[in-house]
Design a protein around this motif. Structure first.
Motif, PDB file in Angstrom:
ATOM      1  N   ARG A  92      16.205  83.446   9.148  1.00 16.11           N
ATOM      2  CA  ARG A  92      15.563  84.669   8.690  1.00 16.11           C
ATOM      3  C   ARG A  92      16.631  85.688   8.304  1.00 16.11           C
ATOM      4  N   ARG A  93      16.185  86.721   7.638  1.00 17.16           N
ATOM      5  CA  ARG A  93      17.119  87.742   7.176  1.00 17.16           C
ATOM      6  C   ARG A  93      17.550  88.649   8.320  1.00 17.16           C
ATOM      7  N   GLU A  94      18.779  89.129   8.210  1.00 14.03           N
ATOM      8  CA  GLU A  94      19.317  90.054   9.196  1.00 14.03           C
ATOM      9  C   GLU A  94      19.112  91.488   8.711  1.00 14.03           C
ATOM     10  N   ASP A  95      18.939  92.411   9.657  1.00 16.31           N
ATOM     11  CA  ASP A  95      18.888  93.841   9.353  1.00 16.31           C
ATOM     12  C   ASP A  95      20.195  94.457   9.824  1.00 16.31           C
ATOM     13  N   ALA A  96      20.982  94.961   8.879  1.00 14.80           N
ATOM     14  CA  ALA A  96      22.349  95.367   9.207  1.00 14.80           C
ATOM     15  C   ALA A  96      22.604  96.847   8.972  1.00 14.80           C
ATOM     16  N   ILE A  97      23.541  97.358   9.774  1.00 12.52           N
ATOM     17  CA  ILE A  97      24.170  98.644   9.513  1.00 12.52           C
ATOM     18  C   ILE A  97      25.594  98.347   9.054  1.00 12.52           C
ATOM     19  N   VAL A  98      25.986  98.931   7.945  1.00 10.31           N
ATOM     20  CA  VAL A  98      27.364  98.793   7.471  1.00 10.31           C
ATOM     21  C   VAL A  98      28.157 100.006   7.942  1.00 10.31           C
ATOM     22  N   ILE A  99      29.281  99.763   8.597  1.00  7.01           N
ATOM     23  CA  ILE A  99      30.183 100.830   9.026  1.00  7.01           C
ATOM     24  C   ILE A  99      31.474 100.679   8.239  1.00  7.01           C
ATOM     25  N   TRP A 100      31.735 101.629   7.349  1.00  4.05           N
ATOM     26  CA  TRP A 100      32.824 101.540   6.375  1.00  4.05           C
ATOM     27  C   TRP A 100      33.833 102.652   6.615  1.00  4.05           C
ATOM     28  N   ASP A 101      35.017 102.485   6.109  1.00  2.00           N
ATOM     29  CA  ASP A 101      36.022 103.541   6.250  1.00  2.00           C
ATOM     30  C   ASP A 101      35.956 104.518   5.088  1.00  2.00           C
ATOM     31  N   VAL A 102      36.338 104.078   3.893  1.00  2.00           N
ATOM     32  CA  VAL A 102      36.334 104.956   2.730  1.00  2.00           C
ATOM     33  C   VAL A 102      35.445 104.357   1.641  1.00  2.00           C
ATOM     34  N   ALA A 103      34.364 105.051   1.317  1.00  2.00           N
ATOM     35  CA  ALA A 103      33.508 104.644   0.203  1.00  2.00           C
ATOM     36  C   ALA A 103      34.013 105.359  -1.043  1.00  2.00           C
ATOM     37  N   ARG A 104      34.650 104.609  -1.924  1.00  2.00           N
ATOM     38  CA  ARG A 104      35.345 105.231  -3.054  1.00  2.00           C
ATOM     39  C   ARG A 104      34.412 105.603  -4.199  1.00  2.00           C
ATOM     40  N   ASN A 105      33.403 104.759  -4.444  1.00  2.00           N
ATOM     41  CA  ASN A 105      32.491 105.029  -5.553  1.00  2.00           C
ATOM     42  C   ASN A 105      31.186 104.281  -5.334  1.00  2.00           C
ATOM     43  N   PRO A 106      30.108 104.686  -6.017  1.00  2.00           N
ATOM     44  CA  PRO A 106      28.814 104.025  -5.813  1.00  2.00           C
ATOM     45  C   PRO A 106      28.836 102.539  -6.123  1.00  2.00           C
ATOM     46  N   GLU A 107      29.639 102.130  -7.114  1.00  2.00           N
ATOM     47  CA  GLU A 107      29.656 100.721  -7.497  1.00  2.00           C
ATOM     48  C   GLU A 107      30.192  99.843  -6.374  1.00  2.00           C
ATOM     49  N   GLU A 108      31.148 100.347  -5.606  1.00  2.00           N
ATOM     50  CA  GLU A 108      31.661  99.605  -4.461  1.00  2.00           C
ATOM     51  C   GLU A 108      30.542  99.320  -3.465  1.00  2.00           C
ATOM     52  N   VAL A 111      23.617  86.578   1.217  1.00  2.00           N
ATOM     53  CA  VAL A 111      23.802  85.774   2.423  1.00  2.00           C
ATOM     54  C   VAL A 111      22.788  86.188   3.507  1.00  2.00           C
ATOM     55  N   LYS A 112      21.621  86.653   3.057  1.00  2.00           N
ATOM     56  CA  LYS A 112      20.489  86.979   3.921  1.00  2.00           C
ATOM     57  C   LYS A 112      20.758  88.144   4.878  1.00  2.00           C
ATOM     58  N   ILE A 113      21.493  89.132   4.380  1.00  2.00           N
ATOM     59  CA  ILE A 113      21.739  90.341   5.167  1.00  2.00           C
ATOM     60  C   ILE A 113      21.200  91.535   4.386  1.00  2.00           C
ATOM     61  N   ASP A 114      20.184  92.179   4.919  1.00  2.00           N
ATOM     62  CA  ASP A 114      19.628  93.370   4.302  1.00  2.00           C
ATOM     63  C   ASP A 114      20.278  94.604   4.922  1.00  2.00           C
ATOM     64  N   VAL A 115      20.893  95.436   4.105  1.00  2.00           N
ATOM     65  CA  VAL A 115      21.542  96.651   4.590  1.00  2.00           C
ATOM     66  C   VAL A 115      20.499  97.747   4.744  1.00  2.00           C
ATOM     67  N   ARG A 116      20.264  98.155   5.984  1.00  2.00           N
ATOM     68  CA  ARG A 116      19.302  99.213   6.272  1.00  2.00           C
ATOM     69  C   ARG A 116      19.947 100.593   6.243  1.00  2.00           C
ATOM     70  N   LEU A 117      21.258 100.625   6.454  1.00  2.00           N
ATOM     71  CA  LEU A 117      21.965 101.896   6.466  1.00  2.00           C
ATOM     72  C   LEU A 117      23.431 101.647   6.177  1.00  2.00           C
ATOM     73  N   PHE A 118      24.009 102.477   5.333  1.00  2.00           N
ATOM     74  CA  PHE A 118      25.435 102.388   5.023  1.00  2.00           C
ATOM     75  C   PHE A 118      26.093 103.664   5.516  1.00  2.00           C
ATOM     76  N   VAL A 119      27.024 103.524   6.442  1.00  2.00           N
ATOM     77  CA  VAL A 119      27.694 104.668   7.058  1.00  2.00           C
ATOM     78  C   VAL A 119      29.175 104.609   6.708  1.00  2.00           C
ATOM     79  N   SER A 120      29.700 105.696   6.140  1.00  2.00           N
ATOM     80  CA  SER A 120      31.133 105.727   5.856  1.00  2.00           C
ATOM     81  C   SER A 120      31.770 106.932   6.532  1.00  2.00           C
ATOM     82  N   LEU A 121      33.001 106.772   6.986  1.00  2.00           N
ATOM     83  CA  LEU A 121      33.709 107.891   7.584  1.00  2.00           C
ATOM     84  C   LEU A 121      34.185 108.869   6.520  1.00  2.00           C
ATOM     85  N   ILE A 122      34.650 108.327   5.418  1.00  2.00           N
ATOM     86  CA  ILE A 122      35.085 109.165   4.303  1.00  2.00           C
ATOM     87  C   ILE A 122      34.328 108.717   3.064  1.00  2.00           C
ATOM     88  N   SER A 123      33.798 109.670   2.321  1.00  2.00           N
ATOM     89  CA  SER A 123      33.063 109.326   1.107  1.00  2.00           C
ATOM     90  C   SER A 123      33.509 110.226  -0.030  1.00  2.00           C
TER      91      SER A 123
END
Length: 241
Positions: A181-197, A208-220
């Motif tokens: 089944r699909r996973e529900d994930a939180i992404v914890i990132w350091d620097v989000a440089r641009n929307p395309e990334e 790979v069956k991972i649904d991102v429910r929230l994307f968290v970056s320290l620096i954006s």
């Protein structure tokens, strides 16, 4: 697939303890900058009780812990004090994320901020941010996968490319997860440089069956509105560079 975990909504004594400890970590950190009287004014809890919580002589009730966090989050910018403690005007991730107290405070804040989120997996990258992802993983007891910008030793991965300029291409190596089944994930990132990334990463994880429910970056370096059609994008810490 691992069992779903609703942050902050687990039942039982262990779940309540987890929440209380997170709140106390925040209180202990803020005590470096405030007197007990000032903390009492912020939290609405008398200074004698706060002293006992911070020194480990007593735990607050779950109701009081939630009230303390509600008042702190409304009145105090914790990130400002993390920067003040480091003596930096801007965030040096390598230095700050090497400090255990900062990792505990950031992980506790993230846990408390994300109450109500459904999580089965944490996704992070091979950079100093992996320390924060690990700290959160230990709180919620959920696994981590690491996205790399270098070819990993395992052969079980997919490759996603981000074209930032005609002559600049970044590559993500995303490990595969063999799940039914699909996973529900939180992404914890350091620097989000641009929307395309972020867009490339989210779509790659979906393969790979991972649904991102929230994307968290320290620096954006961009505004969250640029991703509202794709993912719930939350700035945990926003630093312009």
């Amino acid at each position: 697939m691992t069992e779903a975990f609703i942050i902050g909504e687990e039942k039982g004594k262990l779940a309540n303890l987890r929440y209380k400890v997170a709140v106390i970590e925040i209180l202990r950190f803020l005590k470096q900058f405030y007197s007990y009287k000032e903390l009492s004014s912020i939290t609405g809890v008398n200074d004698t009780a706060l002293c006992r919580y911070i020194k480990g002589a007593m735990l607050p009730s779950i109701e009081q812990a939630k009230t303390i966090w509600k008042n702190i989050s409304a009145k105090v910018n914790i990130i400002e004090y993390i920067l003040k403690r480091s003596g930096q005007e801007r965030l040096d991730l390598m230095n700050i994320l090497s400090e255990p107290i900062v990792l505990r405070v950031l992980a506790s804040k993230l846990y408390l901020d994300l109450t109500g989120r459904r999580v089965t997996l944490i996704v992070t990258r091979n950079s100093p941010i992996i320390g924060l992802a690990t700290a959160l993983s230990l709180i919620i007891d959920k696994p981590i996968i690491v996205v790399s910008d270098e070819r990993p030793l395992t052969s079980d991965y997919i490759v996603e490319k981000v074209i930032e300029q005609p002559d600049i291409i970044r590559v993500f190596f995303i490990p595969k997860r063999h799940v039914r089944r699909r996973e529900d994930a939180i992404v914890i990132w350091d620097v989000a440089r641009n929307p395309e990334e972020v867009r490339t990463l989210v779509l790659g994880l979906s393969k790979v069956k991972i649904d991102v429910r929230l994307f968290v970056s320290l620096i954006s370096l961009f505004h969250e509105e640029e991703l509202k059609d794709l993912v719930d994008y939350k700035y945990f810490m926003l630093v312009k560079t």
